[in-house]
Design a protein around this motif. Structure first.
Motif, PDB file in Angstrom:
ATOM      1  N   THR A 246       0.843  -1.205   0.000  1.00 18.25           N
ATOM      2  CA  THR A 246       0.000   0.000   0.000  1.00 18.25           C
ATOM      3  C   THR A 246       0.874   1.249   0.000  1.00 18.25           C
ATOM      4  O   THR A 246       0.599   2.218  -0.723  1.00 18.25           O
ATOM      5  CB  THR A 246      -0.903   0.012   1.265  1.00 18.25           C
ATOM      6  OG1 THR A 246      -1.577  -1.233   1.337  1.00 18.25           O
ATOM      7  CG2 THR A 246      -1.913   1.145   1.220  1.00 18.25           C
ATOM      8  N   GLU A 295      -7.337   1.065  -3.310  1.00 15.44           N
ATOM      9  CA  GLU A 295      -8.226   2.129  -2.819  1.00 15.44           C
ATOM     10  C   GLU A 295      -7.628   2.830  -1.608  1.00 15.44           C
ATOM     11  O   GLU A 295      -7.682   4.055  -1.509  1.00 15.44           O
ATOM     12  CB  GLU A 295      -9.608   1.561  -2.504  1.00 15.44           C
ATOM     13  CG  GLU A 295     -10.457   1.589  -3.768  1.00 15.44           C
ATOM     14  CD  GLU A 295     -11.800   0.916  -3.632  1.00 15.44           C
ATOM     15  OE1 GLU A 295     -12.278   0.794  -2.485  1.00 15.44           O
ATOM     16  OE2 GLU A 295     -12.342   0.509  -4.664  1.00 15.44           O
ATOM     17  N   SER A 296      -7.027   2.049  -0.705  1.00 16.47           N
ATOM     18  CA  SER A 296      -6.450   2.748   0.445  1.00 16.47           C
ATOM     19  C   SER A 296      -5.193   3.517   0.052  1.00 16.47           C
ATOM     20  O   SER A 296      -4.717   4.360   0.817  1.00 16.47           O
ATOM     21  CB  SER A 296      -6.220   1.815   1.631  1.00 16.47           C
ATOM     22  OG  SER A 296      -5.490   0.714   1.224  1.00 16.47           O
TER      23      SER A 296
END
Ligand SMILES: C[S@@+](CC[C@H](N)C(=O)[O-])C[C@H]1O[C@@H](n2cnc3c(N)ncnc32)[C@H](O)[C@@H]1O
Length: 319
Positions: A246, A295-296
């Motif tokens: 991420t 998305e994060s």
């Protein structure tokens, strides 16, 4: 088939040992008698004979007369340099075989236990051993993994709108060089660790693209060059657990915002990929695995398409 057969490690280890000792090359060069083979390879004749006899019993090599060995189709594969590089126990690729003994710890903890065998975690071990880092870079480059297909856009008709490409964790620049060669209007930036980008000059020179390639030695956990059209992550995200994956995607999103795109490669179906677990705690991910992570990181999946490597291309756009 039974569990004894399935768990028998003798064949894989014999293959690694024979690769490391370059036995196929010696046989191919005319040294076929076991005593001479052992002398040429710096091995014990009786032990080497037993290893080769085991492989003959598994269909690798032939023993046309007792104590003399010949290549067959399987044994000829040892002559292929990338194959040899990934099997040689003295080279970076082959050394990975030792890491399998850490699988139990990885399964118990969910974390890599590479340090149990090599003293330090994977990336730190490379930092500490420049010769290993060089071998790793070589394995990732043309001599190991070959020359990649530069068609990495889900829609190739988009290339005219791409003028700047950043290859994030791009190793020694093999993919970027191919992209620049295939797309003469594109300029590229290679981002990787300083020691790795330092080895990229001959690759860009060979491709005739040095004048359009910039290199930056930095971590991809730090801010990336901003405002470029395309950020590429090939064989990078699979090296990291979700948190770091991420973080890397966030850096790409930060560079790409508002109109750029991010490309990575995914598995088309769930793939257990145990080697990534034991080496670095990473994993192969499908588009469904990537969706929440992206998305994060401030990205959404815009398109997916098959790549000639057999994997899926995923194109992310900033949210
Ligand atoms: C598996 S290799 C892939 C290289 C290249 N993209 C390819 O497909 O051949 C992973 C790359 O990530 C780089 N890398 C690892 N940690 C990094 C970091 N913190 N910052 C930048 N690059 C890093 C390594 O040096 C290596 O070149």
């Amino acid at each position: 088939m039974d569990l004894w057969t399935l768990s028998d490690l003798s064949t894989p280890w014999c293959i690694h040992v024979v690769a490391t000792l370059r036995i196929a090359r010696h046989v191919d060069g005319g040294i076929t008698e076991i005593g001479q083979l052992a002398a040429a390879a710096g091995a014990d004749p009786d032990a080497l004979h037993r290893v080769l006899s085991h492989l003959v019993s598994r269909g690798v090599f032939e023993e046309p007369t007792p104590g003399r060995f010949a290549l067959n189709d399987l044994a000829r594969q040892f002559l292929d340099s990338p194959t040899l590089l990934s099997l040689d126990l003295d080279s970076f690729g082959g050394r990975m075989a030792y890491a399998w003994s850490t699988l139990l710890s990885a399964v118990r903890t969910g974390k890599p236990a590479y340090h149990e065998v090599f003293g330090r975690p994977y990336w730190e071990n490379l930092d500490a051993h420049p010769n290993l880092a060089a071998a790793f870079d070589e394995l990732m480059g043309p001599a190991g993994h070959g020359v990649p297909d530069p068609q990495i856009l889900p829609d190739p008709a988009d290339w005219p709108s791409i003028h700047t490409v950043v290859d994030v964790g791009g190793g020694t620049g093999t993919l970027l060089a191919e992209i620049l060669r295939a797309q003469p209007h594109v300029r590229g930036t290679l981002v990787d660790l300083p020691r790795t980008v330092a080895r990229s000059a001959p690759i860009f020179q060979k491709a005739g693209v040095s004048d359009r390639a910039t290199v930056i030695g930095q971590s991809f956990f730090d801010p990336l060059p901003a405002g470029c059209d395309l950020y590429v992550l090939k064989n990078v995200l699979g090296d990291w657990p979700d948190t770091e994956c991420t973080a890397i995607l966030k850096r790409c999103a930060g560079g790409a915002r508002p109109h750029g795109r991010v490309i990575t490669f995914a598995s088309s179906r769930p793939d257990p990929e145990l080697l990534m677990l034991i080496l670095v705690g990473g994993k192969a991910r499908t588009p469904d695995d990537f969706r929440p992570i992206a998305e994060s990181a401030g990205l959404r999946i815009h398109a997916t398409a098959p790549h000639s490597s057999g994997r899926l291309l995923i194109e992310f756009r900033p949210l």
